[in-house]
Design a protein around this motif. Structure first.
Motif, PDB file in Angstrom:
ATOM      1  N   ASP A 169       0.850  -1.190   0.000  1.00 55.80           N
ATOM      2  CA  ASP A 169       0.000   0.000   0.000  1.00 55.80           C
ATOM      3  C   ASP A 169       0.887   1.243   0.000  1.00 55.80           C
ATOM      4  O   ASP A 169       1.282   1.744   1.048  1.00 55.80           O
ATOM      5  N   THR A 170       1.221   1.730  -1.175  1.00 56.06           N
ATOM      6  CA  THR A 170       2.147   2.861  -1.254  1.00 56.06           C
ATOM      7  C   THR A 170       1.530   4.161  -0.774  1.00 56.06           C
ATOM      8  O   THR A 170       2.250   5.131  -0.506  1.00 56.06           O
ATOM      9  N   GLY A 171       0.205   4.200  -0.645  1.00 57.45           N
ATOM     10  CA  GLY A 171      -0.433   5.409  -0.137  1.00 57.45           C
ATOM     11  C   GLY A 171      -0.025   5.725   1.292  1.00 57.45           C
ATOM     12  O   GLY A 171      -0.025   6.886   1.702  1.00 57.45           O
ATOM     13  N   SER A 172       0.339   4.683   2.050  1.00 56.04           N
ATOM     14  CA  SER A 172       0.751   4.887   3.442  1.00 56.04           C
ATOM     15  C   SER A 172       2.235   4.603   3.634  1.00 56.04           C
ATOM     16  O   SER A 172       2.694   4.429   4.753  1.00 56.04           O
ATOM     17  N   LEU A 173       2.995   4.568   2.529  1.00 56.90           N
ATOM     18  CA  LEU A 173       4.402   4.177   2.580  1.00 56.90           C
ATOM     19  C   LEU A 173       5.315   5.400   2.603  1.00 56.90           C
ATOM     20  O   LEU A 173       5.114   6.354   1.843  1.00 56.90           O
ATOM     21  N   ARG A 174       6.332   5.346   3.469  1.00 57.37           N
ATOM     22  CA  ARG A 174       7.376   6.357   3.484  1.00 57.37           C
ATOM     23  C   ARG A 174       8.711   5.657   3.611  1.00 57.37           C
ATOM     24  O   ARG A 174       8.959   4.924   4.573  1.00 57.37           O
ATOM     25  N   LEU A 175       9.606   5.865   2.636  1.00 57.79           N
ATOM     26  CA  LEU A 175      10.919   5.238   2.649  1.00 57.79           C
ATOM     27  C   LEU A 175      11.820   5.936   3.659  1.00 57.79           C
ATOM     28  O   LEU A 175      11.843   7.163   3.739  1.00 57.79           O
ATOM     29  N   LEU A 176      12.565   5.153   4.429  1.00 55.60           N
ATOM     30  CA  LEU A 176      13.444   5.696   5.463  1.00 55.60           C
ATOM     31  C   LEU A 176      14.916   5.589   5.079  1.00 55.60           C
ATOM     32  O   LEU A 176      15.650   6.564   5.129  1.00 55.60           O
ATOM     33  N   THR A 177      15.354   4.396   4.709  1.00 55.19           N
ATOM     34  CA  THR A 177      16.760   4.185   4.359  1.00 55.19           C
ATOM     35  C   THR A 177      16.894   2.823   3.683  1.00 55.19           C
ATOM     36  O   THR A 177      15.981   1.996   3.743  1.00 55.19           O
ATOM     37  N   ALA A 178      18.034   2.600   3.042  1.00 54.18           N
ATOM     38  CA  ALA A 178      18.286   1.333   2.346  1.00 54.18           C
ATOM     39  C   ALA A 178      19.681   0.836   2.680  1.00 54.18           C
ATOM     40  O   ALA A 178      20.531   1.597   3.153  1.00 54.18           O
ATOM     41  N   ASP A 179      19.920  -0.455   2.441  1.00 53.95           N
ATOM     42  CA  ASP A 179      21.270  -0.976   2.613  1.00 53.95           C
ATOM     43  C   ASP A 179      21.745  -1.658   1.335  1.00 53.95           C
ATOM     44  O   ASP A 179      20.985  -1.828   0.375  1.00 53.95           O
ATOM     45  N   GLU A 180      23.016  -2.047   1.326  1.00 50.21           N
ATOM     46  CA  GLU A 180      23.669  -2.527   0.111  1.00 50.21           C
ATOM     47  C   GLU A 180      23.180  -3.893  -0.368  1.00 50.21           C
ATOM     48  O   GLU A 180      23.522  -4.330  -1.471  1.00 50.21           O
ATOM     49  N   SER A 181      22.374  -4.587   0.434  1.00 51.22           N
ATOM     50  CA  SER A 181      21.850  -5.884   0.019  1.00 51.22           C
ATOM     51  C   SER A 181      20.612  -5.754  -0.858  1.00 51.22           C
ATOM     52  O   SER A 181      20.124  -6.748  -1.397  1.00 51.22           O
ATOM     53  N   GLY A 182      20.085  -4.545  -0.990  1.00 51.19           N
ATOM     54  CA  GLY A 182      18.847  -4.340  -1.736  1.00 51.19           C
ATOM     55  C   GLY A 182      17.625  -4.284  -0.846  1.00 51.19           C
ATOM     56  O   GLY A 182      16.492  -4.385  -1.331  1.00 51.19           O
ATOM     57  N   CYS A 183      17.818  -4.106   0.453  1.00 52.84           N
ATOM     58  CA  CYS A 183      16.711  -4.012   1.413  1.00 52.84           C
ATOM     59  C   CYS A 183      16.397  -2.544   1.687  1.00 52.84           C
ATOM     60  O   CYS A 183      17.302  -1.714   1.791  1.00 52.84           O
ATOM     61  N   VAL A 184      15.109  -2.224   1.815  1.00 56.35           N
ATOM     62  CA  VAL A 184      14.687  -0.878   2.164  1.00 56.35           C
ATOM     63  C   VAL A 184      13.854  -0.933   3.440  1.00 56.35           C
ATOM     64  O   VAL A 184      13.054  -1.856   3.632  1.00 56.35           O
ATOM     65  N   TRP A 185      14.105   0.018   4.334  1.00 56.61           N
ATOM     66  CA  TRP A 185      13.302   0.165   5.549  1.00 56.61           C
ATOM     67  C   TRP A 185      12.316   1.304   5.316  1.00 56.61           C
ATOM     68  O   TRP A 185      12.668   2.343   4.761  1.00 56.61           O
ATOM     69  N   ALA A 186      11.070   1.068   5.772  1.00 59.38           N
ATOM     70  CA  ALA A 186      10.019   2.034   5.475  1.00 59.38           C
ATOM     71  C   ALA A 186       8.958   2.020   6.558  1.00 59.38           C
ATOM     72  O   ALA A 186       8.803   1.049   7.309  1.00 59.38           O
ATOM     73  N   GLN A 187       8.223   3.123   6.629  1.00 56.29           N
ATOM     74  CA  GLN A 187       6.995   3.176   7.408  1.00 56.29           C
ATOM     75  C   GLN A 187       5.857   2.757   6.494  1.00 56.29           C
ATOM     76  O   GLN A 187       5.709   3.285   5.385  1.00 56.29           O
ATOM     77  N   LEU A 188       5.073   1.801   6.960  1.00 61.20           N
ATOM     78  CA  LEU A 188       3.924   1.319   6.190  1.00 61.20           C
ATOM     79  C   LEU A 188       2.713   1.393   7.113  1.00 61.20           C
ATOM     80  O   LEU A 188       2.477   0.503   7.920  1.00 61.20           O
ATOM     81  N   GLY A 189       1.983   2.502   7.007  1.00 64.72           N
ATOM     82  CA  GLY A 189       0.908   2.753   7.948  1.00 64.72           C
ATOM     83  C   GLY A 189       1.489   2.974   9.331  1.00 64.72           C
ATOM     84  O   GLY A 189       2.353   3.824   9.535  1.00 64.72           O
ATOM     85  N   THR A 190       1.060   2.168  10.284  1.00 68.43           N
ATOM     86  CA  THR A 190       1.580   2.282  11.651  1.00 68.43           C
ATOM     87  C   THR A 190       2.753   1.345  11.905  1.00 68.43           C
ATOM     88  O   THR A 190       3.303   1.324  13.009  1.00 68.43           O
ATOM     89  N   GLU A 191       3.158   0.579  10.896  1.00 69.42           N
ATOM     90  CA  GLU A 191       4.224  -0.394  11.060  1.00 69.42           C
ATOM     91  C   GLU A 191       5.541   0.111  10.485  1.00 69.42           C
ATOM     92  O   GLU A 191       5.561   0.963   9.589  1.00 69.42           O
TER      93      GLU A 191
END
Length: 487
Positions: free
Chosen positions: A282-304
């Motif tokens: 659900d990208t409407g509630s998604l906010r990208l925070l940071t990424a690492d070199e493995s191809g992983c992204v950390w994000a806020q997804l709603g309240t999670e």
């Protein structure tokens, strides 16, 4: 000059392949502020309550404690910035701190900068660059210096990355007062700072930057997010990446770049030159925070707070992206992703497949007591190489983590403690390891007795505690140890 005109740029038209991302939900509600993602898994973030938290690969909390040698206790956290492969710079209400190996440490130079960080980046030569409200600072060998133009500080920087510029690599790219700039080092201590040339539409403004690192398969690149589109500075100059919707956010690390649009989340793999689109998010509630070199992204997804990746990518321990390897042997392990266990894990290096077994997943195998053994790199030629950890699953899928590193075999020069190592100790280690809070390492014998711990700490850039050590100095320590640790 940054041209406010209408000429069109060459276009790349992505044809993304849909994928169902692997998802890990963190046991912490993270605030919408910058964070640090560790390429070995997890990261360091600030919660909505201002608590500093360290998260593991499976989303659980890991210890992050105030170092007992600190003269001051960290206050409420505000933001976290990258300072190296496994370390971060924390901005708290009462100043700056380093976070590494589960500790929050007050560096000696913290009083030189007040609050006001906006971005950070680490260059291949081991220097950390800090964009601050009062200017652009370089942290090298534990000392801060400021880059100025005609005696004036470079204030107003909102975004900062490292990527080639004018066929020179590496260079600093930054957005300052809605203009794009780059800085190229022309000599020791001398930099050329100038406004970059890129054609923008009338009324188009700059929003952010992202940088891709280099590997065996390609050079690094600067990517520019504007109010209307996404641009990349490729080998042939600036190109427009024609997405179906206006991009809203972009983050990158290593050879991977994530882009959020109104209704889509996209992943670009530079080594494969391939785009993917995450489904079921659900990208409407998604906010990208940071990424690492493995191809992983950390994000806020709603309240999670979630970590998203293309698949259950294994992580590599003991070898990080861009690392300079001078030892003939090195302990390298794989850490498999949480969830279903793979049927097999295999390392690939220099065209050789090396199957490994758990729980250690050690490239060199294990001793009788289960201790991981080192793997010999003898036979590799000097230069850039890639090591991959490949996990294969029962459903026929595989997940791969590729790490680029530079192998530089030990030279024939004879190094000694008193002549070569002691000056490094005095300059960078003594403040903590003579009479400070760290392990006592003031003599040759103490260094020799603790050599495995020292080598691991400097190689992984966990020490010194006050900032990155120059890669050349890391090489000197490693070469001294490999050659017999002479007095």
């Amino acid at each position: 000059m940054l041209a406010a005109c209408e000429p069109s740029l060459p276009q790349d038209t992505p044809k993304p392949e849909a994928f169902q991302p692997a998802r890990v939900t963190a046991q912490a509600e993270v605030a919408p502020s910058p964070g640090f993602a560790d390429q070995t898994g997890g990261g360091i973030f600030v919660t909505a309550a201002g608590e500093l938290v360290r998260l593991r690969l499976d989303g659980t909390k890991a210890p992050l404690e105030n170092h007992p040698g600190n003269p001051i206790t960290p206050g409420r956290g505000r933001a976290v910035f990258r300072m190296g492969p496994g370390s971060a710079l924390v901005e708290a209400d009462n100043g700056l701190f380093m976070a590494q190996s589960g500790w929050i440490i007050a560096p000696p130079w913290r009083d030189a900068l007040s609050l006001g960080l906006s971005a950070s980046v680490v260059t291949p030569d081991g220097a950390a660059w800090l964009a601050h409200a009062s200017g652009l600072f370089q942290l090298r060998d534990g000392a801060l210096s400021q880059l100025k133009v005609d005696g004036q500080p470079l204030v107003g920087i909102s975004s900062l990355v490292v990527a080639p510029a004018e066929r020179v690599s590496p260079a600093l790219w930054f957005i300052r007062e809605d203009k794009l700039w780059n800085a190229i080092q022309t000599a020791a201590g001398a930099w050329q700072v100038r406004q970059a040339q890129v054609s923008l539409h009338k009324g188009e403004t700059l929003v952010g930057l992202a940088g891709l690192g280099e590997s065996e398969k390609g050079a690094g690149e600067a990517w520019l997010l504007t109010s209307e589109r996404l641009l990349r500075n490729a080998a042939d100059g600036w190109r427009e990446v024609a997405l179906e919707e206006t991009p809203e956010q972009v983050v990158a690390a290593g050879r991977f770049l994530w882009v959020k649009t109104g209704d889509g989340l996209f992943l670009y793999d530079a080594d494969k030159d391939a785009w993917g689109q995450a489904s079921g998010v659900d990208t409407g509630s998604l906010r990208l925070l940071t990424a690492d070199e493995s191809g992983c992204v950390w994000a806020q997804l709603g309240t999670e707070t979630v970590a998203l990746s293309r698949g259950p990518v294994p992580r590599v321990l003991g070898l990080h992206e861009g690392m300079r390897v001078v030892e003939d042997s090195l302990v390298v392990r794989a850490r498999v992703a949480p969830g279903n266990a793979p049927e097999s894990v295999t390392f690939q290096v220099a065209g050789v497949d090396v199957p490994v077994s758990g729980p250690a997943f050690s490239l060199g195998g294990v001793e009788a007591d289960g201790t991981p053994k080192a793997y010999s790199f003898d036979g590799l030629g000097p230069g850039v190489h890639t090591l991959s950890a490949v996990a294969r699953y029962a459903d026929g899928t595989e997940a791969r983590r590729a790490v680029s590193f530079s192998y530089q075999p030990v030279s024939s020069s004879v190094l000694g403690w008193n002549k070569d190592i002691r000056p490094i100790h005095v300059a960078r280690c003594a403040k903590c390891h003579d009479s400070g809070p760290g392990r006592q390492l003031s003599t040759y014998q103490q260094w020799k007795d603790n050599l495995p711990l020292i080598i691991a700490a400097v190689r992984d850039q966990r020490m010194p505690a006050d900032g990155p050590l120059d890669p050349q100095l890391i090489s000197v320590i490693q070469r001294w140890a490999t050659a017999g640790a002479n007095p």
